[in-house]
Structure formats: structure tokens, C-alpha cells
Design a protein around this motif. Structure first.
Motif, PDB file in Angstrom:
ATOM      1  N   LYS A  78       0.809  -1.218   0.000  1.00 13.60           N
ATOM      2  CA  LYS A  78       0.000   0.000   0.000  1.00 13.60           C
ATOM      3  C   LYS A  78       0.847   1.275   0.000  1.00 13.60           C
ATOM      4  O   LYS A  78       0.459   2.289  -0.564  1.00 13.60           O
ATOM      5  N   ASP A  79       2.064   1.205   0.580  1.00 12.40           N
ATOM      6  CA  ASP A  79       2.934   2.385   0.620  1.00 12.40           C
ATOM      7  C   ASP A  79       3.718   2.607  -0.681  1.00 12.40           C
ATOM      8  O   ASP A  79       4.500   3.538  -0.783  1.00 12.40           O
ATOM      9  N   GLY A  80       3.508   1.721  -1.668  1.00 11.90           N
ATOM     10  CA  GLY A  80       4.182   1.869  -2.955  1.00 11.90           C
ATOM     11  C   GLY A  80       5.425   1.017  -3.119  1.00 11.90           C
ATOM     12  O   GLY A  80       6.007   0.942  -4.207  1.00 11.90           O
ATOM     13  N   THR A  81       5.862   0.335  -2.061  1.00  8.71           N
ATOM     14  CA  THR A  81       7.024  -0.550  -2.133  1.00  8.71           C
ATOM     15  C   THR A  81       6.668  -1.778  -2.971  1.00  8.71           C
ATOM     16  O   THR A  81       5.603  -2.370  -2.794  1.00  8.71           O
ATOM     17  N   LEU A  82       7.556  -2.165  -3.871  1.00  6.48           N
ATOM     18  CA  LEU A  82       7.316  -3.334  -4.717  1.00  6.48           C
ATOM     19  C   LEU A  82       7.188  -4.584  -3.857  1.00  6.48           C
ATOM     20  O   LEU A  82       8.019  -4.836  -2.981  1.00  6.48           O
ATOM     21  N   ARG A  83       6.133  -5.353  -4.096  1.00  5.77           N
ATOM     22  CA  ARG A  83       5.863  -6.580  -3.340  1.00  5.77           C
ATOM     23  C   ARG A  83       6.265  -7.821  -4.133  1.00  5.77           C
ATOM     24  O   ARG A  83       6.804  -8.765  -3.591  1.00  5.77           O
ATOM     25  N   SER A  84       5.979  -7.830  -5.443  1.00  7.03           N
ATOM     26  CA  SER A  84       6.333  -8.985  -6.272  1.00  7.03           C
ATOM     27  C   SER A  84       6.336  -8.588  -7.742  1.00  7.03           C
ATOM     28  O   SER A  84       5.705  -7.607  -8.134  1.00  7.03           O
ATOM     29  N   GLU A  85       7.081  -9.376  -8.533  1.00  8.31           N
ATOM     30  CA  GLU A  85       7.066  -9.195  -9.983  1.00  8.31           C
ATOM     31  C   GLU A  85       7.375 -10.529 -10.633  1.00  8.31           C
ATOM     32  O   GLU A  85       8.067 -11.372 -10.058  1.00  8.31           O
ATOM     33  N   GLY A  86       6.829 -10.703 -11.804  1.00 12.42           N
ATOM     34  CA  GLY A  86       7.072 -11.936 -12.532  1.00 12.42           C
ATOM     35  C   GLY A  86       6.531 -11.839 -13.946  1.00 12.42           C
ATOM     36  O   GLY A  86       6.051 -10.791 -14.383  1.00 12.42           O
ATOM     37  N   HIS A 122      10.073  -8.261   0.961  1.00 15.72           N
ATOM     38  CA  HIS A 122       9.500  -7.971   2.275  1.00 15.72           C
ATOM     39  C   HIS A 122       9.011  -6.518   2.278  1.00 15.72           C
ATOM     40  O   HIS A 122       9.454  -5.705   1.459  1.00 15.72           O
ATOM     41  N   PRO A 123       8.128  -6.151   3.209  1.00 15.48           N
ATOM     42  CA  PRO A 123       7.637  -4.766   3.278  1.00 15.48           C
ATOM     43  C   PRO A 123       8.748  -3.721   3.425  1.00 15.48           C
ATOM     44  O   PRO A 123       8.582  -2.579   2.999  1.00 15.48           O
ATOM     45  N   ASN A 124       9.913  -4.117   3.984  1.00 12.49           N
ATOM     46  CA  ASN A 124      11.009  -3.167   4.146  1.00 12.49           C
ATOM     47  C   ASN A 124      11.854  -3.008   2.876  1.00 12.49           C
ATOM     48  O   ASN A 124      12.844  -2.292   2.875  1.00 12.49           O
ATOM     49  N   GLY A 125      11.453  -3.707   1.789  1.00 17.62           N
ATOM     50  CA  GLY A 125      12.153  -3.591   0.510  1.00 17.62           C
ATOM     51  C   GLY A 125      13.235  -4.623   0.285  1.00 17.62           C
ATOM     52  O   GLY A 125      13.821  -4.692  -0.801  1.00 17.62           O
ATOM     53  N   THR A 126      13.516  -5.459   1.278  1.00 21.67           N
ATOM     54  CA  THR A 126      14.523  -6.510   1.147  1.00 21.67           C
ATOM     55  C   THR A 126      13.956  -7.664   0.337  1.00 21.67           C
ATOM     56  O   THR A 126      12.813  -8.074   0.543  1.00 21.67           O
ATOM     57  N   ARG A 170      14.908 -19.658  -3.966  1.00 26.98           N
ATOM     58  CA  ARG A 170      15.757 -19.086  -2.920  1.00 26.98           C
ATOM     59  C   ARG A 170      14.926 -18.111  -2.097  1.00 26.98           C
ATOM     60  O   ARG A 170      14.089 -17.406  -2.644  1.00 26.98           O
ATOM     61  N   GLU A 171      15.179 -18.093  -0.774  1.00 29.16           N
ATOM     62  CA  GLU A 171      14.441 -17.203   0.120  1.00 29.16           C
ATOM     63  C   GLU A 171      15.394 -16.545   1.103  1.00 29.16           C
ATOM     64  O   GLU A 171      16.435 -17.118   1.450  1.00 29.16           O
ATOM     65  N   TRP A 172      15.016 -15.336   1.562  1.00 25.43           N
ATOM     66  CA  TRP A 172      15.786 -14.553   2.514  1.00 25.43           C
ATOM     67  C   TRP A 172      14.862 -14.000   3.580  1.00 25.43           C
ATOM     68  O   TRP A 172      13.694 -13.745   3.315  1.00 25.43           O
ATOM     69  N   ASP A 173      15.412 -13.778   4.776  1.00 27.38           N
ATOM     70  CA  ASP A 173      14.613 -13.144   5.823  1.00 27.38           C
ATOM     71  C   ASP A 173      14.648 -11.622   5.621  1.00 27.38           C
ATOM     72  O   ASP A 173      15.266 -11.129   4.681  1.00 27.38           O
TER      73      ASP A 173
END
Length: 120
Positions: free
Chosen positions: A58-66, A81-85, A103-106
Motif C-alpha cells: 500500500k505504501d508503494g514498495t514493490l511486493r512482487s514481480e514476474g 518484504h515490506p522493508n524492501g529486502t 531461494r528465500e531470505w529473511d
């Protein structure tokens, strides 16, 4: 390219789960808005997900792309993630049926999962 809102009352799905607009299979971009902000943008061809797709928090940060072809994921898809990571990166074969890597990251960027189809 033609663009419609997913919440338009003239948007529907047929029994085969293909997207219809005004009773016809839709080709173009479909957006979803939340509080005036675009939170999803998907590309369709003849009612089926086909082309780039993106989602935003909702804040405009990219959530996913494909990318999709014939309703299936192809190439690399990414989630954040919501923090942009970066949260996840998955690679799919051109057939859209085979996952080649995952692959996944925290939220701090530390790896939590790494898998490849060939076992590397």
C-alpha cells in the motif's frame, strides 16, 4: 494497451477461469487499486494471465514481480518484504510447469532457503 480495473462490475470469469470484460475474453492490463494506489497490475491475453505482472504494498514498495505465459509462471519471479529486502526468487522453465530454483531470505537479507532442481 487497454487497461481495466479488476473491481469494475463488468469484469467476470467464465467457467474455465478466464477473465471476461463486458462478456468478452479480455486482452490488456488489469489493475487493482486500494485507497487510490495501484497495488496490482497484471497482463492478460484472451482472458489468461500472459505477460508481466507486479504487486505493490500500500505504501508503494514493490511486493512482487514476474512473467506469465498461458497462465503459468515463466522465468524469474521475485517477492520483497515490506522493508524492501528481497524475500524470494524463483525460476521457472519456459514450459511454466517446472520450477528450476527457489531461494528465500529473511527481512535482514540472510538466506533461509536455497534449492535447485539439479541439486546444486
Amino acid at each position: 494497451m487497454r487497461r481495466i480495473d479488476i473491481d469494475d462490475p463488468e469484469v467476470d470469469m467464465d467457467p474455465g477461469q478466464r477473465l471476461l470484460y463486458r462478456g468478452e475474453l479480455f486482452t490488456g492490463e488489469v489493475e487493482e487499486r486500494l485507497g487510490g494506489a495501484v497495488v496490482s497490475l497484471e497482463t492478460y491475453a484472451d482472458g489468461v494471465l500472459h505477460g508481466p505482472n507486479q504487486e505493490w504494498y500500500k505504501d508503494g514498495t514493490l511486493r512482487s514481480e514476474g512473467m506469465a505465459r498461458g497462465g503459468r509462471p515463466v522465468g524469474i519471479t521475485r517477492d520483497w518484504h515490506p522493508n524492501g529486502t528481497l524475500a524470494a526468487e524463483r525460476e521457472f522453465a519456459e514450459d511454466g510447469l517446472t520450477m528450476l530454483s527457489d531461494r528465500e531470505w529473511d527481512e535482514t537479507g540472510q538466506p533461509t532457503r536455497a534449492w535447485r532442481k539439479d541439486g546444486d
